[in-house]
Design an enzyme around this catalytic site. Structure first.
Site, mmCIF file in Angstrom:
data_model
loop_
_atom_site.group_PDB
_atom_site.id
_atom_site.type_symbol
_atom_site.label_atom_id
_atom_site.label_comp_id
_atom_site.label_asym_id
_atom_site.label_seq_id
_atom_site.Cartn_x
_atom_site.Cartn_y
_atom_site.Cartn_z
ATOM 1 N N TYR A 140 0.826 -1.212 0.000
ATOM 2 C CA TYR A 140 0.000 0.000 0.000
ATOM 3 C C TYR A 140 0.858 1.259 0.000
ATOM 4 O O TYR A 140 0.684 2.148 -0.853
ATOM 5 C CB TYR A 140 -0.932 -0.008 1.217
ATOM 6 N N LYS A 144 1.267 3.914 -3.135
ATOM 7 C CA LYS A 144 0.820 5.291 -2.944
ATOM 8 C C LYS A 144 1.970 6.270 -3.148
ATOM 9 O O LYS A 144 1.769 7.384 -3.661
ATOM 10 C CB LYS A 144 0.204 5.460 -1.549
#
Length: 351
Positions: A140, A144
């Site tokens: 994640y 990002k």
């Protein structure tokens, strides 16, 4: 201003749409599923998968005539394999940038996360000069960070861009953080690594959405803010123990903090991640090294840049937000009556 919001049916996206409508902006949303709340607001909706090449023409059509795009759609989580995160967060962002260019949209605000710079040991009062870590603890945060870098690199005279880094978004309607804490309470106890004395800043959903509108305004004169990234938060760091127990109290749950030795929590997370890899699990909210590290170490930020360039100030305080949450929270399940034989769990939420 006509604004397209990706992920408009999500927790943050919906609040951004509410605030845009409240100030008179024509608002368009794209998401995978229709939203009754958006329909009631009068938001025009498109059902689009921003990662699907078959939907790219529809994505481009949704952006037609828009003066700005807020890209808040993402796959959030603390665990799971790289591929789905890459598809949602990197490929999806590339497609949004492409749609902006095709339709000559002049401004793009990207929703990033403060966790893109998180590293073991934590973050104490850091500003935007802090580089990305050489290795990320989870897919994640890695994806990002990739998406954020793509948006900043896309900044140009034809497409002004900036990225915002809110952290731990909560408030009425929160589908992630507070519910995960509630699910983690077993027989009146909340198992957490460490003592919970580490200071953490959070972001009320109205604060996060307010910052996005300020960013849109700033990009009308992009010379100072364009191509930059900004930390966003309440600017009110509190001990993790206080944050978690008060959020639970706001949901009607009184729990006792039970400390798990940090080494045991880290070892458990490491073994758990290895097991998920071996079984090719796609779970995004399992216990992970990232989650344990963020629960053990401080993470709060210097908001000077956002105050200077965006004129940012939180529109609601932490205590006022909790009071509001107490008034609006639905009745909670009484986890204190669950069988003590049931295995306790540690809360897993997107960071």
């Amino acid at each position: 201003m006509k604004v397209l919001v990706t992920g408009g049916s999500g927790f943050l996206g919906l609040e951004i749409c509410r605030q845009l409508i409240a100030r008179g902006s024509q608002t368009v949303s794209i998401s995978r599923r229709p939203s009754a709340e958006l329909a009631n607001l009068g938001v025009r909706q498109y059902q689009v998968d921003i990662t699907d090449t078959a939907d790219l023409a529809l994505l481009s059509r949704a952006a037609a005539g828009c003066e700005a795009v807020v890209h808040s759609a993402a796959l959030a989580g603390a665990s799971g394999p790289l591929r789905p995160y890459w598809r949602a967060n990197v490929t999806g962002t590339l497609n949004v940038i492409a749609a902006c260019r095709v339709q000559s949209v002049p401004a793009l605000v990207h929703t990033s996360t403060a966790s893109v710079v998180f590293r073991p040991g934590g973050l104490e009062g850091v500003n935007e000069d802090l580089p990305y870590p050489r290795r990320h603890l989870a897919a994640y945060t890695r994806t990002k960070a990739e998406a954020e870098a793509l948006v900043l690199a896309a900044h140009s005279p034809k497409l002004a861009t900036l990225a915002l880094r809110p952290h731990i978004i909560w408030g009425p309607g929160d589908p992630h953080f507070a519910p995960a804490l509630a699910r983690a309470v077993r027989a009146g106890h909340l198992l957490m690594p460490g003592e919970g004395n580490n200071l953490i800043d959070t972001t009320h959903v109205r604060t996060a959405a307010h910052a996005h509108l300020l960013a849109l305004d700033a990009l009308q004169q992009p010379r100072q803010a364009g191509g930059r990234v900004y930390f966003i938060g309440q600017d009110d760091p509190r001990p993790l123990r206080e944050i978690t127990l008060r959020l639970l109290q706001a949901a009607g749950i009184n729990a006792r903090w039970r400390t798990v030795p940090p080494r045991l929590a880290t070892a458990t997370a490491t073994v758990g991640e290895a097991y998920l890899r071996l079984t090719r699990s796609r779970r995004t909210h399992a216990l992970s090294r990232l989650l344990v590290a963020e629960m053990l170490h401080p993470h709060h930020f210097d908001l000077t840049a956002a105050r200077r360039d965006l004129r940012f100030e939180p529109p609601i305080g932490f205590d006022d937000g909790l009071d509001e949450l107490t008034r609006t929270a639905p009745p909670a399940l009484d986890n204190s009556k669950e069988s003590p034989c049931r295995k306790p769990t540690t809360p897993s939420v997107p960071s």
